[in-house]
Write an enzyme that holds these catalytic residues in place. Sequence first.
Site, PDB file in Angstrom:
ATOM      1  N   ASP A  16       1.196   1.396  10.031  1.00 47.41           N
ATOM      2  CA  ASP A  16       1.774   2.624  10.435  1.00 47.41           C
ATOM      3  C   ASP A  16       0.675   3.590  11.002  1.00 47.41           C
ATOM      4  O   ASP A  16       0.880   3.962  12.183  1.00 47.41           O
ATOM      5  CB  ASP A  16       2.152   3.760   8.969  1.00 47.41           C
ATOM      6  CG  ASP A  16       3.022   2.892   8.325  1.00 47.41           C
ATOM      7  OD1 ASP A  16       3.534   1.760   8.666  1.00 47.41           O
ATOM      8  OD2 ASP A  16       3.695   3.305   7.231  1.00 47.41           O
ATOM      9  N   ARG A  97      -5.548  12.951  -3.628  1.00 48.57           N
ATOM     10  CA  ARG A  97      -4.719  13.448  -2.154  1.00 48.57           C
ATOM     11  C   ARG A  97      -5.748  14.659  -1.976  1.00 48.57           C
ATOM     12  O   ARG A  97      -5.902  15.050  -0.669  1.00 48.57           O
ATOM     13  CB  ARG A  97      -3.545  13.576  -2.219  1.00 48.57           C
ATOM     14  CG  ARG A  97      -2.714  12.256  -2.179  1.00 48.57           C
ATOM     15  CD  ARG A  97      -2.911  11.481  -1.110  1.00 48.57           C
ATOM     16  NE  ARG A  97      -2.037  10.341  -0.951  1.00 48.57           N
ATOM     17  CZ  ARG A  97      -2.668   9.031  -1.217  1.00 48.57           C
ATOM     18  NH1 ARG A  97      -3.955   8.757  -1.599  1.00 48.57           N
ATOM     19  NH2 ARG A  97      -1.921   8.092  -1.157  1.00 48.57           N
ATOM     20  N   ASP A 126       3.397  12.442  -0.674  1.00 49.20           N
ATOM     21  CA  ASP A 126       2.006  12.619  -0.046  1.00 49.20           C
ATOM     22  C   ASP A 126       2.253  13.660   1.206  1.00 49.20           C
ATOM     23  O   ASP A 126       1.228  14.354   1.453  1.00 49.20           O
ATOM     24  CB  ASP A 126       1.766  11.369   0.272  1.00 49.20           C
ATOM     25  CG  ASP A 126       1.069  10.880  -0.734  1.00 49.20           C
ATOM     26  OD1 ASP A 126       0.550  11.234  -1.893  1.00 49.20           O
ATOM     27  OD2 ASP A 126       0.710   9.480  -0.519  1.00 49.20           O
ATOM     28  N   SER A 178       4.966  -1.999  -1.450  1.00 46.72           N
ATOM     29  CA  SER A 178       3.871  -0.898  -0.875  1.00 46.72           C
ATOM     30  C   SER A 178       2.924  -0.287  -2.045  1.00 46.72           C
ATOM     31  O   SER A 178       3.383  -0.143  -3.351  1.00 46.72           O
ATOM     32  CB  SER A 178       4.746   0.414  -0.578  1.00 46.72           C
ATOM     33  OG  SER A 178       4.122   1.536  -0.358  1.00 46.72           O
TER      34      SER A 178
END
Length: 403
Positions: A16, A97, A126, A178
């Site tokens: 990505d 994060r 996210d 994933s």
Amino acid sequence: MSKVNKVVLAYSGGLDTSAIIPWLKENYDCEVVAFVADVGQGEQELEGIEQKALASGASQCFIADLKHEMVADYIYPSLKTGAVYEGKYLLGTSMARPIIAKAQVECALEVGADALCHGCTGKGNDQVRFESTFSALAPQLKVIAPWREWDLTSREALLDYLAARDIPCTASLEKIYSRDANAWHVSTEGGVLEDTWTAANQDCWVWTVAPEEAPNTPEFVTLGVQSGEVVSVDGESMSPYDVLTLLNDKGAAHGVGRIDIVENRLVGMKSRGCYETPGGTIIMEALRGVEQLVLDKESYQFREELGLKASHLIYDGRWFTPLCQSIVAAANSLAAPVTGEVVIKLYKGQATVVQKRSTNSLYSEDFATFGDDDVYDHSHAEGFIRLYSLSSRIRTLNKQKQS
């Protein structure tokens, strides 16, 4: 597209973000700086990542080592609150994060960028976590989220996009699962896990051994706790990061820290994931073990309330908010006397506290004994119970008078 001169992209080196670099240059006519956060995802994930970013069209690539800071300043404070999302999830992705997004903002300000970019999808949590941090720390910077703008909606389309531009990429067409990894955990989603009636297979676990295949002999590990933080393992003082990595190895070898859950995402949908948090599971057990000795009933109840609220704030990306910081401050205050030593048994997927002691312990063998003692008069309980249940007594008496 609105005018952007320079954008800092949260870059992972995957398919990505490799496609995002040329897409940004083509659609925003801007310089792209790749920002890589080392949060303990492993050397294999970081190997050659700078060269990959530059080959994809980035003008620069910065790699920030955030591992030690993440554990000391984000994970350890979170653990003091007792935060566990929906009863089981130790917030492995969520905890990383805030520091990644914060460091990305700092990088953007340092290089004079006027925009930030991430590769989060429009379905996940996210995107909220990154952008909430961006808003809290640098609201003047534009945020670009390609997955909410472009028409590259499949893995095949991304690969074709890179191939048409002669940009090298090692990703394959098929990506069954994933995964997200950092020093705290590894998560696995997708593949067979998308059917909740299908049991997770061995491919869904990458870090821990299957509990049934773990050693038949238990391992005992002694943890030293100081003010709500694990500071030593088997008598050796260590930094928070070193404590975690050592316990990760020990826990993984015994199949500790596996959960398979369906959780409520912030965006409204449910998702299923297999999470592995071996060291974190051990640390959490140790802290709760000392708390049981040290905190009185009301304090323990309040800490549980803090943990429940903190779990949602952290999961929802609200670390940099007054409420979250207030909860962390309260947890720090409660954790001040949480000092002691615990022995944890690691065996067949379980981490169990089998011994615990603290100089601040409120537990008294003299008071708790079922044998004869001269420190507790049983007759005192009668008056306590009458006062404790007084409202119930009055309520019933009133009903009896009215009937």
